[in-house]
Design a protein around this motif. Structure first.
Motif, short mmCIF file in Angstrom:
data_model
loop_
_atom_site.label_atom_id
_atom_site.label_comp_id
_atom_site.label_asym_id
_atom_site.label_seq_id
_atom_site.Cartn_x
_atom_site.Cartn_y
_atom_site.Cartn_z
N VAL A 321 0.86 -1.20 0.00
CA VAL A 321 0.00 0.00 0.00
C VAL A 321 0.89 1.25 0.00
CG1 VAL A 321 -1.72 1.32 1.32
CG2 VAL A 321 -1.91 -1.17 1.16
N ALA A 322 0.61 2.15 -0.94
CA ALA A 322 1.44 3.34 -1.11
C ALA A 322 1.49 4.15 0.17
CB ALA A 322 0.87 4.20 -2.24
N GLY A 323 2.68 4.61 0.52
CA GLY A 323 2.84 5.49 1.69
C GLY A 323 3.10 4.74 2.98
N ILE A 324 2.95 3.40 2.95
CA ILE A 324 3.19 2.63 4.18
C ILE A 324 4.55 1.95 4.08
CG2 ILE A 324 2.43 0.67 5.58
CD1 ILE A 324 -0.44 1.49 4.97
N LYS A 325 5.39 2.25 5.07
CA LYS A 325 6.76 1.74 5.05
C LYS A 325 6.85 0.37 5.70
CE LYS A 325 10.95 4.14 6.00
NZ LYS A 325 11.57 5.24 6.76
N ALA A 326 6.17 0.19 6.84
CA ALA A 326 6.28 -1.08 7.58
C ALA A 326 5.16 -1.19 8.59
CB ALA A 326 7.63 -1.12 8.32
#
Ligand SMILES: Cc1ncc(COP(=O)(O)O)c(C=O)c1O
Length: 387
Positions: A321-326
């Motif tokens: 999901v775009a914008g989610i790093k971890a």
């Protein structure tokens, strides 16, 4: 009262110590709460990490109602069947070596007592804790808190507290010496942004404590009572099976009835005598009924297995999901790390009637849902985050 009236009255008569959400909760059921205006919110913050069994779990409510009608309170000066059963149940779900419970009323009080017990057991005064850890707001606990500005709120701090770097065993070796009574830590640092350490770090902590005669305390106020996919973080695979000498508990322990506890092993307990510790309200019957019913409900409804599957489901659903790093954390203590500060996402979710938590890391959104939250409910969050 409508929301505006409730807000105006609270703001007038309550000391303003919290930045409140713009809603007044009137009732709750499972993962949901309803407001004064009749709006329904999905509570992925679990009433501030408290409502592990969900809001108003019928088994828990029934046990509290029945107890309230029998006797609300008598202190530890008398024996009580419900206290006996709650203590036995809590010790039975804990690790084998943690054989005794001391009941109090909150997380900070559990930590205060745990540090006192460690000092009494060792005859030493110093306490080592960790940068990023949060242990409560009373004098000793806030002095053990090295998270942001919190410690300063407690000035002048209790002497003898020093910090080490979370996850770095060399930094622990440098400060934990033969004058140290206790090492206390949150095994997953929740408020700091759901920060984790390696299993080797926990094994190292156990070694240092054994070598230097230090009492190891896990503050499981947030991680305990099934939240991280085991009854406790202590003894779990995430901490290399390490068993501390004490565990402190609160939040989920009473499903919302205020209660805290210290679980203590035999060798530490051997140093504690009558009148060494005390509290009027700790171990009261109403709280004990809530503890017993909470533990039974978690067991009967298989909530710990559910917490594990929720972690897996959320991680799978947020992959790519775009914008989610971890995604950090375990079970139902999860931190979603974004590429940038997520305050606006927290607000956006609230506008979609989903309650989540922030953390002291501006990029990390915290989820502490009831352990019985469903995958469908988690999907409602995922859908908004995807969009
Ligand atoms: C890890 C941890 N320890 C202790 C506390 C203090 O608990 P209480 O607010 O019940 O005193 C908290 C509260 O957030 C906590 O998260």
């Amino acid at each position: 009262m409508n929301f505006q009236e409730i807000k105006a009255t609270e703001d007038q008569f309550q000391l303003a110590t919290y930045a409140k959400m713009g809603l007044a909760v009137e009732r709750g059921s499972g993962s949901w709460v309803w407001t004064s205006e009749g709006d329904k919110y999905l509570d992925l913050y679990g009433g501030h990490a408290v409502c592990a069994t969900g809001h108003t779990h019928p088994y828990v409510v029934n046990a509290i109602q029945k107890q309230a009608a029998k006797v609300l309170f008598y202190s530890n000066l008398v024996y009580s069947d419900v206290r006996a059963k709650a203590a036995e149940k809590l010790v039975s779900v804990a690790l084998e070596s943690l054989t005794k419970a001391f009941f109090c009323n909150s997380g900070t009080e559990a930590n205060e007592n745990a540090m006192s017990i460690a000092r009494m057991a060792t005859g030493r005064e110093k306490v080592v804790s960790f940068d990023g850890g949060f242990h409560g707001r009373t004098a000793d606990s806030i002095s053990a808190t090295f998270l942001g500005r919190y410690r300063n709120i407690g000035k002048p701090n209790v002497p003898g507290h020093v910090s080490a770097e979370f996850g770095n065993i060399d930094s622990v070796r440098a400060v934990a010496d033969r004058e140290t009574a206790a090492i206390i830590l949150e095994p997953i640092q929740s408020m700091a942004g759901v920060r984790e350490a390696s299993p080797e770090f926990f094994a190292g902590l156990r070694r240092v404590c054994d070598e230097r005669g230090i009492v190891l305390i896990f503050d499981e106020v947030q991680t305990g009572i099934g939240r991280t996919g085991n009854w406790f973080f202590a003894g779990s695979e995430h901490g290399d099976g390490v068993v501390p000498d004490m565990i402190t508990l609160a939040k989920s322990l009473g499903s919302g009835v205020p209660v805290g506890a210290c679980l203590v092993n035999d060798s530490v307990a051997a140093h504690i005598k009558i009148n060494d510790l005390g509290t009027t309200f700790g171990g009261g019957m109403l709280a004990m009924a809530a503890v017993l019913a909470t533990l039974e409900a978690i067991e009967d409804d298989d909530m710990i297995a559910n917490a594990r599957s929720i972690e897996q489901h959320l991680c799978d659903s947020l992959t790519g999901v775009a914008g989610i790093k971890a995604v950090h954390g375990k079970g139902c203590l999860l931190g979603i790390e974004f590429d940038e500060a997520c305050g606006s996402i927290h607000k956006k979710l609230l506008s979609h009637k989903i309650i989540t938590g922030t953390s002291s890391d501006p990029n990390v959104l915290r989820l502490l849902p009831p352990l019985m939250v469903s995958k469908d409910e988690i999907d409602m969050l995922v859908e908004v985050l995807r969009s």
